[in-house]
Design a protein around this motif. Structure first.
Motif, PDB file in Angstrom:
ATOM      1  N   ALA A  58      28.522  41.093  42.348  1.00 36.32           N
ATOM      2  CA  ALA A  58      29.639  41.994  42.604  1.00 36.32           C
ATOM      3  C   ALA A  58      30.603  41.422  43.636  1.00 36.32           C
ATOM      4  CB  ALA A  58      29.122  43.343  43.091  1.00 36.32           C
TER       5      ALA A  58
ATOM      6  N   GLU B   7      33.136  42.682  46.274  1.00 36.71           N
ATOM      7  CA  GLU B   7      33.524  43.875  47.006  1.00 36.71           C
ATOM      8  C   GLU B   7      35.002  43.808  47.383  1.00 36.71           C
ATOM      9  OE1 GLU B   7      31.491  46.365  47.638  1.00 36.71           O
ATOM     10  OE2 GLU B   7      29.533  45.492  47.155  1.00 36.71           O
ATOM     11  N   TYR B   8      35.621  44.993  47.467  1.00 40.71           N
ATOM     12  CA  TYR B   8      37.009  45.077  47.890  1.00 40.71           C
ATOM     13  C   TYR B   8      37.091  45.658  49.303  1.00 40.71           C
ATOM     14  CZ  TYR B   8      38.062  44.040  43.053  1.00 40.71           C
ATOM     15  OH  TYR B   8      38.122  43.416  41.826  1.00 40.71           O
TER      16      TYR B   8
ATOM     17  N   TYR C 144      41.433  46.898  45.744  1.00 38.35           N
ATOM     18  CA  TYR C 144      41.142  47.107  44.330  1.00 38.35           C
ATOM     19  C   TYR C 144      42.381  46.729  43.507  1.00 38.35           C
ATOM     20  CZ  TYR C 144      39.296  49.365  40.138  1.00 38.35           C
ATOM     21  OH  TYR C 144      38.831  49.617  38.869  1.00 38.35           O
TER      22      TYR C 144
ATOM     23  N   PRO D  66      33.051  47.946  43.365  1.00 35.89           N
ATOM     24  CA  PRO D  66      33.234  46.491  43.248  1.00 35.89           C
ATOM     25  C   PRO D  66      33.416  46.049  41.804  1.00 35.89           C
ATOM     26  CG  PRO D  66      30.928  47.013  43.625  1.00 35.89           C
ATOM     27  CD  PRO D  66      31.682  48.304  43.781  1.00 35.89           C
TER      28      PRO D  66
END
Length: 483
Positions: free
Chosen positions: A238, A240-241, A249, A336
């Motif tokens: 994943a 992540e933001y 995002y 994510p």
């Protein structure tokens, strides 16, 4: 942290690109960068590989509809795709070069995984594509031969196994890793889990002795100490933001997703049939829902992806369709982006059990996949959901049940993966009944080769087309993978 890595990398990459110019004065510039640490290249490669949130895929996979016009992905009338994915393979080649220069073998090991991932993404689009000559580090080949898809997958399977084995023995440190922070065990879990995805994607080739799919699959699953797999969502591949410029995002504050994208009706109807509470985190209530509670399934509806544009527009204007949940454009972090997750792995294992490739109860894997999806979307009530009659594994067609749940679990994630799953298995069914679908009402099987290849590599292109597709370069032609 991620944005600082990326910005530094891009600056160095720009300087490196200038250094490749043949202008004599620039070749003598003592200030230009000619070497880049492999850790910085890894960061950029990870961003490219793990960013898999796509509205286009959402349309083609019958999650969403668009009311801005007749969109090719929604109405299945696309034509060419591009070869931009080869830029990622070039970056992997550069990482290998720098790893050899710095004697950091671990990056060359990871390169086997990334080469495999990127070439699988490319070959699933077209069929046969250049590979062995296209990623040559030693020399640049401007008109590479097209590798047969079968040969590509044989190499991918061998490279992934080698990468998993080598990473278990390697003692080097992985720096620049924004996904697993250098955790090799988690990298091995991703590589092995992805290996099973590739094998499942070859399910139509179980009789191929060179691939030996069922045996390869069972060897991994039956030997967890040597081939560890995802154990929970904590192992997800994943990205992540963060609420930081260039790290948010992808559709945060995107105007189009707020105004033009609605939920697809057949997808909403399936969630309503299953009484699936994930609907409430995927979708917004339709404007005409009035004061209905947010958990009232009748407060949600969608637009038929296959319906003519004017019909969908009229229904949307009338307030009878749900838009995507506002968090997809209001939340800068949101969920994510997945290259691959634990829920998907469980559905792969469920399908393998249903096909007799491995032991274990199909239903146990199926249920665990649903639980993992609920957990990923932070939705409670998985056990009550699993008790519902409509959600029970269909004994007469287990694969249909599995793929329907995989479709739900991959909502707005993993790129085009669920579209390829449907192309392979026929499930979930993508509606084409509404009268608006182009391409003769058919779902395309592939994309046309890039127009640039007719100019830059015509002889190899023509040879590849003629050996695969007697009818010519056609979006409905069936590639080796799904024959």
């Amino acid at each position: 942290m991620r944005h600082s890595f990326i910005n530094t990398f891009l600056c160095l990459l720009l300087l490196f690109a200038v250094g490749c110019t043949k202008t004599e004065e620039l070749q003598d510039d003592p200030n230009r960068a000619t070497q880049v640490p492999p850790s910085l290249i890894l960061t950029n490669i990870e961003v490219e590989a793990f960013t898999n949130v796509s509205l286009s895929a959402g349309l083609a996979s019958r999650y969403l509809t668009n009311t801005d016009g007749v969109i090719a992905e929604q109405y299945y009338n696309w034509t060419q795709a591009g070869f931009g994915g080869y830029d990622n393979l070039k970056q992997v080649s550069k990482m290998v070069q720098e790893a050899e220069r710095t004697e950091e073998e671990v990056y060359s090991i990871l390169a086997k995984f990334f080469n495999s991932y990127f070439i699988v993404e490319i070959t699933q689009v077209f069929g046969d594509v250049p590979y062995s000559e296209a990623v040559s580090v030693a020399e640049e080949i401007y008109a590479p031969a097209y590798d047969r898809q079968e040969d590509i997958f044989v190499k991918v399977l061998n490279d992934l196994k080698q990468a998993s084995d080598a990473l278990a023995q390697n003692e080097g440190t992985i720096s620049g890793d924004i996904v697993y922070d250098g955790d090799k065990l988690k990298w091995r879990k991703l590589i092995n889990s992805y290996y099973l995805r590739v094998l499942m994607g070859l399910s139509k080739k179980t009789g191929n002795p060179q691939l030996n799919i069922a045996d390869r699959f069972s060897t991994v699953v039956s030997n967890p100490s040597r081939y560890p797999l995802f154990g929970s969502n904590d192992d997800n591949g994943a990205l992540e933001y963060f609420d930081i410029q260039d790290n948010r995002y992808p559709y945060y504050n995107d105007n189009a997703i707020q105004t033009a994208y609605y939920m697809e009706k057949t997808f909403v109807d399936r969630l309503k049939l299953f009484e699936d509470p994930r609907l409430f985190v995927f979708a917004d209530q339709k404007p005409n829902a009035g004061d209905a509670d947010e958990t009232d399934f009748e407060a949600y509806d969608g637009l038929l992806g296959s319906a003519p544009f004017d019909e969908n527009s009229a229904k949307a204007v009338a307030g009878e369709a749900s838009r995507i949940n506002p968090r997809y454009y209001n939340d800068p972090i949101n969920e994510p982006s997945l290259l691959m997750g634990y829920a998907e792995l469980q559905f792969i294992l469920a399908e393998a059990a249903a096909r007799g490739w491995i032991g274990g109860e199909t239903e146990e894997y199926y249920n665990e996949g649903i639980r993992a999806s609920f957990d990923f979307f932070n939705v409670t009530g998985a056990e009550d959901y699993l008790a519902g009659a409509a959600v029970q594994l269909d004994a007469s067609n287990e694969i249909k049940s599995i793929l329907q749940q995989k479709h739900i679990a991959l909502f707005m994630n993993t790129g085009w993966q669920i579209f390829y799953e449907q192309r392979r298995s026929g499930f979930p069914e993508f509606d084409v009944s509404g009268g608006g679908v182009l391409n003769g009402g058919r779902i395309p099987k592939r994309w046309l080769y890039p127009e640039s290849e007719t100019t830059n590599n015509p002889a190899n292109l023509e040879e590849a087309i003629s050996r695969q597709f007697p009818e010519g370069d056609n979006i409905n032609a069936v590639m080796w993978l799904i024959e």
